[in-house]
Write a protein that holds these residues in place. Structure first.
Motif, PDB file in Angstrom:
ATOM      1  N   ALA A 150      40.748  42.691  49.067  1.00  0.00           N
ATOM      2  CA  ALA A 150      41.345  43.935  48.586  1.00  0.00           C
ATOM      3  C   ALA A 150      41.898  44.781  49.726  1.00  0.00           C
ATOM      4  N   SER A 151      41.214  44.800  50.865  1.00  0.00           N
ATOM      5  CA  SER A 151      41.666  45.631  51.992  1.00  0.00           C
ATOM      6  C   SER A 151      43.046  45.191  52.469  1.00  0.00           C
ATOM      7  N   SER A 235      38.364  48.110  44.445  1.00  0.00           N
ATOM      8  CA  SER A 235      37.591  47.196  45.282  1.00  0.00           C
ATOM      9  C   SER A 235      37.682  47.550  46.756  1.00  0.00           C
ATOM     10  N   ALA A 236      38.796  48.144  47.150  1.00  0.00           N
ATOM     11  CA  ALA A 236      39.010  48.428  48.564  1.00  0.00           C
ATOM     12  C   ALA A 236      38.462  49.780  49.002  1.00  0.00           C
TER      13      ALA A 236
END
Length: 338
Positions: A150-151, A235-236
């Motif tokens: 996600a990042s 998520s990130a």
């Protein structure tokens, strides 16, 4: 959930746009064009289609519907505007006073509340009998789950590099944007590189929301985020931060939890029903309490991991199957009340 409805009843769906997916042959559908059609054409369809029960997903029942035999069910997200009409954007206030309120008081047979908090408000503020209310909790869609890498994805899609806090929703007074921005400013004093991402529309009718439009240090605003990008942002993020003054439910809280994000919410309205012990609940009127929670989430890796695991576990109980069962039970209750 449309595709999962049982065949023991005949189902008719009236859409504002043609359905994008193929529906089973047992489901009949029409689509209407705008508010005028809702007021004038849909009641005629209800008569022609010999509908026994009609469910309006917004808290508005066209007056002509009361002239036919159909039982009326409405979904009520919240009625916090009854206490303070300034929570509603000015263009919509007339509709709430002259459309929604009369519908709730005089044209609704059965109510679907999306939380116990909203159910209690219907009883205490509108005098609705409890037996005319069913609680149907919202659920998380299947796509709301932890997103791998996600990042890297948020960096590619939105240019976000480094940790960030996230707010998702339409910025308006009940979201407590002013205090959240003030608390974030305290975090920035110690951590100048801290980022707060606001994803959603900003209604520019109030001074606190205008702060987003003018720009605040460390705050990044994305007016439109496609639904498929939300799991990536959830998520990130370091945490979802949404200490609302009141919520009828708080779907972004549940979505974030389903993606494993730690959450910060207010301890009012339906927020405790959604979050439980899987997040941090604070007094939303206390800016210092919000700031202390932001510091804890930003600094404590162990706390974030613990909340993430609890969030994933709690979100699993808000399933589409449970929502559908509660919804069908509400319909049966409404029909029995004929």
């Amino acid at each position: 959930m449309i595709l999962q409805v049982p065949n023991r009843h005949a189902w008719h769906f009236y859409f504002t746009d043609p359905p994008k997916q193929k529906l089973p042959p047992s489901i009949r559908w029409r689509f209407y064009r705008g508010p005028a059609w809702l007021r004038l054409v849909v009641p005629f369809w209800l008569l022609v289609d010999r509908i026994d029960l009609v469910h309006f997903y917004i808290s508005y029942v066209p007056p002509l519907v009361r002239l036919i035999r159909a039982r009326t069910v409405v979904t009520v997200c919240d009625i916090m505007w009854l206490d303070d009409l300034s929570l509603i954007d000015p263009p919509s206030r007339k509709f709430y006073v002259k459309g929604v309120l009369p519908s709730l008081k005089f044209r609704t047979d059965h109510f679907i509340a999306i939380s116990e908090a909203t159910c209690n408000d219907l009883v205490s503020k509108l005098g609705i009998e409890p037996e005319r209310i069913s609680v149907v909790f919202l659920c998380v869609e299947e796509q709301m789950k932890p997103h791998p890498n996600a990042s890297e994805a948020v960096k590619r899609l939105y240019g976000l590099d480094g940790p960030f806090l996230l707010f998702v929703g339409t910025a308006k007074p009940n979201k407590n944007i002013g205090r959240l921005l003030d608390a974030f400013a305290q975090l920035r004093i110690r951590y100048p590189n801290a980022q707060l991402v606001i994803a959603g529309f900003v209604l520019p009718f109030w001074d606190e929301t205008k702060r987003i439009l003018r720009g605040e240090p460390g705050v990044k605003w994305f007016q439109y985020v496609p639904d498929e990008h939300l799991p990536i942002l959830y998520s990130a993020c370091t945490a979802l931060v949404s200490p609302s003054l009141n919520e009828g439910f708080g779907l972004p809280l549940l979505e974030a939890m389903a993606c494993g994000a730690p959450v910060l919410a207010g301890n009012t309205g339906a927020q405790p029903e959604v979050v439980g012990d899987a997040g941090i609940l604070v007094n939303p009127y206390d800016t210092d309490a919000i700031a202390q929670a932001l510091f804890a989430l930003w600094e404590d890796t162990s706390l974030r991991h613990q909340l993430s695991q609890k969030a994933l576990e709690r979100a699993r109980s808000f399933t589409p199957q449970r929502t559908l069962q509660q919804l069908l039970a509400a319909y049966e209750t409404a029909l029995r009340g004929r």
